[in-house]
Write a protein that holds these residues in place. Structure first.
Motif, PDB file in Angstrom:
ATOM      1  N   LEU A   6       0.847  -1.203   0.000  1.00  0.00           N
ATOM      2  CA  LEU A   6       0.000   0.000   0.000  1.00  0.00           C
ATOM      3  C   LEU A   6       0.872   1.239   0.000  1.00  0.00           C
ATOM      4  CD1 LEU A   6      -2.937  -0.446   2.556  1.00  0.00           C
ATOM      5  CD2 LEU A   6      -2.968  -0.698   0.076  1.00  0.00           C
ATOM      6  N   ILE A   7       0.607   2.147  -0.956  1.00  0.00           N
ATOM      7  CA  ILE A   7       1.318   3.415  -0.996  1.00  0.00           C
ATOM      8  C   ILE A   7       0.314   4.536  -1.251  1.00  0.00           C
ATOM      9  CG2 ILE A   7       3.519   2.431  -1.755  1.00  0.00           C
ATOM     10  CD1 ILE A   7       2.848   3.286  -4.606  1.00  0.00           C
ATOM     11  N   GLY A   8       0.751   5.779  -1.065  1.00  0.00           N
ATOM     12  CA  GLY A   8      -0.118   6.937  -1.291  1.00  0.00           C
ATOM     13  C   GLY A   8       0.476   8.141  -0.605  1.00  0.00           C
ATOM     14  N   GLY A   9      -0.216   9.250  -0.691  1.00  0.00           N
ATOM     15  CA  GLY A   9       0.244  10.453  -0.021  1.00  0.00           C
ATOM     16  C   GLY A   9       0.040  10.363   1.473  1.00  0.00           C
ATOM     17  N   VAL A  10       0.658  11.300   2.200  1.00  0.00           N
ATOM     18  CA  VAL A  10       0.446  11.377   3.645  1.00  0.00           C
ATOM     19  C   VAL A  10      -1.026  11.662   3.910  1.00  0.00           C
ATOM     20  CG1 VAL A  10       1.024  12.686   5.724  1.00  0.00           C
ATOM     21  CG2 VAL A  10       2.808  12.182   4.042  1.00  0.00           C
ATOM     22  N   ALA A  11      -1.616  10.933   4.863  1.00  0.00           N
ATOM     23  CA  ALA A  11      -3.027  11.098   5.255  1.00  0.00           C
ATOM     24  C   ALA A  11      -4.001  10.779   4.122  1.00  0.00           C
ATOM     25  CB  ALA A  11      -3.273  12.519   5.790  1.00  0.00           C
ATOM     26  N   SER A  12      -3.638   9.765   3.322  1.00  0.00           N
ATOM     27  CA  SER A  12      -4.535   9.365   2.228  1.00  0.00           C
ATOM     28  C   SER A  12      -5.505   8.261   2.640  1.00  0.00           C
ATOM     29  CB  SER A  12      -3.721   8.913   1.006  1.00  0.00           C
ATOM     30  OG  SER A  12      -2.862   7.840   1.351  1.00  0.00           O
ATOM     31  N   ALA A 116       4.675   3.366   4.571  1.00  0.00           N
ATOM     32  CA  ALA A 116       4.728   4.702   3.967  1.00  0.00           C
ATOM     33  C   ALA A 116       5.907   4.835   3.003  1.00  0.00           C
ATOM     34  CB  ALA A 116       4.809   5.769   5.055  1.00  0.00           C
ATOM     35  N   LEU A 117       7.042   4.200   3.340  1.00  0.00           N
ATOM     36  CA  LEU A 117       8.256   4.310   2.520  1.00  0.00           C
ATOM     37  C   LEU A 117       8.520   3.033   1.722  1.00  0.00           C
ATOM     38  CD1 LEU A 117      10.595   6.120   5.097  1.00  0.00           C
ATOM     39  CD2 LEU A 117       9.291   7.139   3.223  1.00  0.00           C
ATOM     40  N   LEU A 118       7.475   2.368   1.294  1.00  0.00           N
ATOM     41  CA  LEU A 118       7.608   1.090   0.578  1.00  0.00           C
ATOM     42  C   LEU A 118       8.570   1.200  -0.602  1.00  0.00           C
ATOM     43  CD1 LEU A 118       6.122  -1.823   0.475  1.00  0.00           C
ATOM     44  CD2 LEU A 118       4.994  -0.866  -1.519  1.00  0.00           C
ATOM     45  N   LEU A 119       8.354   2.205  -1.449  1.00  0.00           N
ATOM     46  CA  LEU A 119       9.197   2.360  -2.638  1.00  0.00           C
ATOM     47  C   LEU A 119      10.564   2.915  -2.276  1.00  0.00           C
ATOM     48  CD1 LEU A 119       6.579   3.879  -5.126  1.00  0.00           C
ATOM     49  CD2 LEU A 119       7.238   1.480  -4.866  1.00  0.00           C
ATOM     50  N   GLU A 120      10.577   3.934  -1.407  1.00  0.00           N
ATOM     51  CA  GLU A 120      11.832   4.580  -1.038  1.00  0.00           C
ATOM     52  C   GLU A 120      12.807   3.595  -0.388  1.00  0.00           C
ATOM     53  OE1 GLU A 120       8.569   7.706  -0.858  1.00  0.00           O
ATOM     54  OE2 GLU A 120       8.802   5.583  -0.403  1.00  0.00           O
ATOM     55  N   ALA A 121      12.262   2.669   0.413  1.00  0.00           N
ATOM     56  CA  ALA A 121      13.118   1.702   1.122  1.00  0.00           C
ATOM     57  C   ALA A 121      13.429   0.469   0.272  1.00  0.00           C
ATOM     58  CB  ALA A 121      12.439   1.286   2.425  1.00  0.00           C
ATOM     59  N   GLY A 122      12.778   0.356  -0.892  1.00  0.00           N
ATOM     60  CA  GLY A 122      13.020  -0.799  -1.762  1.00  0.00           C
ATOM     61  C   GLY A 122      12.279  -2.052  -1.345  1.00  0.00           C
ATOM     62  N   TRP A 123      11.247  -1.888  -0.503  1.00  0.00           N
ATOM     63  CA  TRP A 123      10.489  -3.055  -0.041  1.00  0.00           C
ATOM     64  C   TRP A 123       9.441  -3.500  -1.061  1.00  0.00           C
ATOM     65  CZ3 TRP A 123       9.604  -0.003   5.080  1.00  0.00           C
ATOM     66  CH2 TRP A 123      10.812   0.030   5.791  1.00  0.00           C
ATOM     67  N   THR A 160       9.676  14.319   2.158  1.00  0.00           N
ATOM     68  CA  THR A 160      10.674  13.284   2.447  1.00  0.00           C
ATOM     69  C   THR A 160      10.374  11.992   1.681  1.00  0.00           C
ATOM     70  OG1 THR A 160       9.497  12.340   4.348  1.00  0.00           O
ATOM     71  CG2 THR A 160      10.945  14.221   4.776  1.00  0.00           C
ATOM     72  N   GLN A 161       9.259  11.982   0.944  1.00  0.00           N
ATOM     73  CA  GLN A 161       8.870  10.787   0.191  1.00  0.00           C
ATOM     74  C   GLN A 161       8.944  11.074  -1.313  1.00  0.00           C
ATOM     75  OE1 GLN A 161       5.056   9.328   1.555  1.00  0.00           O
ATOM     76  NE2 GLN A 161       5.611   9.544   3.698  1.00  0.00           N
ATOM     77  N   LEU A 162       8.821  10.025  -2.107  1.00  0.00           N
ATOM     78  CA  LEU A 162       8.772  10.189  -3.558  1.00  0.00           C
ATOM     79  C   LEU A 162       7.562  11.037  -3.935  1.00  0.00           C
ATOM     80  CD1 LEU A 162       9.531   6.574  -4.857  1.00  0.00           C
ATOM     81  CD2 LEU A 162      10.966   8.588  -5.190  1.00  0.00           C
ATOM     82  N   PRO A 163       7.639  11.796  -5.035  1.00  0.00           N
ATOM     83  CA  PRO A 163       6.472  12.560  -5.495  1.00  0.00           C
ATOM     84  C   PRO A 163       5.291  11.621  -5.785  1.00  0.00           C
ATOM     85  CG  PRO A 163       8.458  13.219  -6.681  1.00  0.00           C
ATOM     86  CD  PRO A 163       8.815  12.003  -5.877  1.00  0.00           C
ATOM     87  N   LEU A 164       4.080  12.133  -5.570  1.00  0.00           N
ATOM     88  CA  LEU A 164       2.881  11.307  -5.758  1.00  0.00           C
ATOM     89  C   LEU A 164       2.787  10.753  -7.176  1.00  0.00           C
ATOM     90  CD1 LEU A 164       0.128  13.197  -3.718  1.00  0.00           C
ATOM     91  CD2 LEU A 164       1.558  11.271  -3.046  1.00  0.00           C
TER      92      LEU A 164
END
Length: 199
Positions: A6-12, A116-123, A160-164
């Motif tokens: 699950l990914i998305g913007g903050v408070a999505s 929240a950081l699924l993509l950023e952390a490479g998970w 601090t996260q990837l762009p939406l």
């Protein structure tokens, strides 16, 4: 077993989406909870205190997460955030992988990884499907305010996260979470039927 990231913007409303999936029989892996567990590891506490001093500890000697957040989310503190991630992310990844192995062995049909950081952390490599939760900014702001955050805090955390757009591009499916909970549940029911539940 199908693993759904699950990914998305903050408070999505990712947590609401996760609950809908668990209502359909999926297990839940909450990376935030795992991250809290990692922050209780003595080796992690030792490294963070060596970097930032004992002011980040509670009276009980545990990591004060809000004190750490003030350090790593402060403007210009990318190096401090990178340090925290370098200490915590490999440990979180190891715990997530072990938990996925356990669920697979227990013959769970599906698991939702809320990170929240699924993509950023490479998970994302742990996942079969990546679900992007889409909500207009105004709604996300209203939800953020209910957490005690203002627009600046939401923007700071989102920066601090990837762009939406990038998150959406790297997802396999997009879910609109701007409607009612009943709308959301119906959408997740259809995905559960499609992905793992017998028709």
């Amino acid at each position: 077993m199908i693993t759904i990231g699950l990914i998305g913007g903050v408070a999505s409303g990712k947590s609401a989406v996760a609950r809908c999936f668990t209502d359909c029989g999926a297990a839940l892996l909450d990376a935030d909870r795992v991250g809290h567990e990692v922050l209780r590891e003595p080796a992690v506490i030792e490294q963070l205190v060596a970097r930032w001093g004992p002011t980040i500890l509670t009276e009980a000697g545990e990591i004060n997460r809000s004190a750490v957040a003030k350090v790593v989310f402060a403007p210009g503190n990318e190096a401090e955030r990178a340090f925290l991630n370098s200490v915590s992310h490999p440990r979180i990844a190891a715990r997530l992988a072990a938990e996925l192995d356990r669920l697979r062995a227990a013959k769970h049909p599906a698991v939702v990884l809320d990170a929240a950081l699924l993509l950023e952390a490479g998970w994302d490599h742990l996942c079969d499907q990546i679900v992007f939760v889409a909500v207009p900014l105004e709604q996300r702001l209203a939800r953020a305010r209910s957490r005690g955050w203002d627009a600046d805090e939401l923007a700071r955390r989102e920066a601090t996260q990837l762009p939406l757009d990038e998150k959406k591009r790297r997802s396999t499916i997009c879910i609109d979470n701007s409607g009612t909970l009943a709308d959301l549940q119906a959408r997740i029911e259809r995905l559960a039927d499609q992905w793992w539940r017998p028709l």
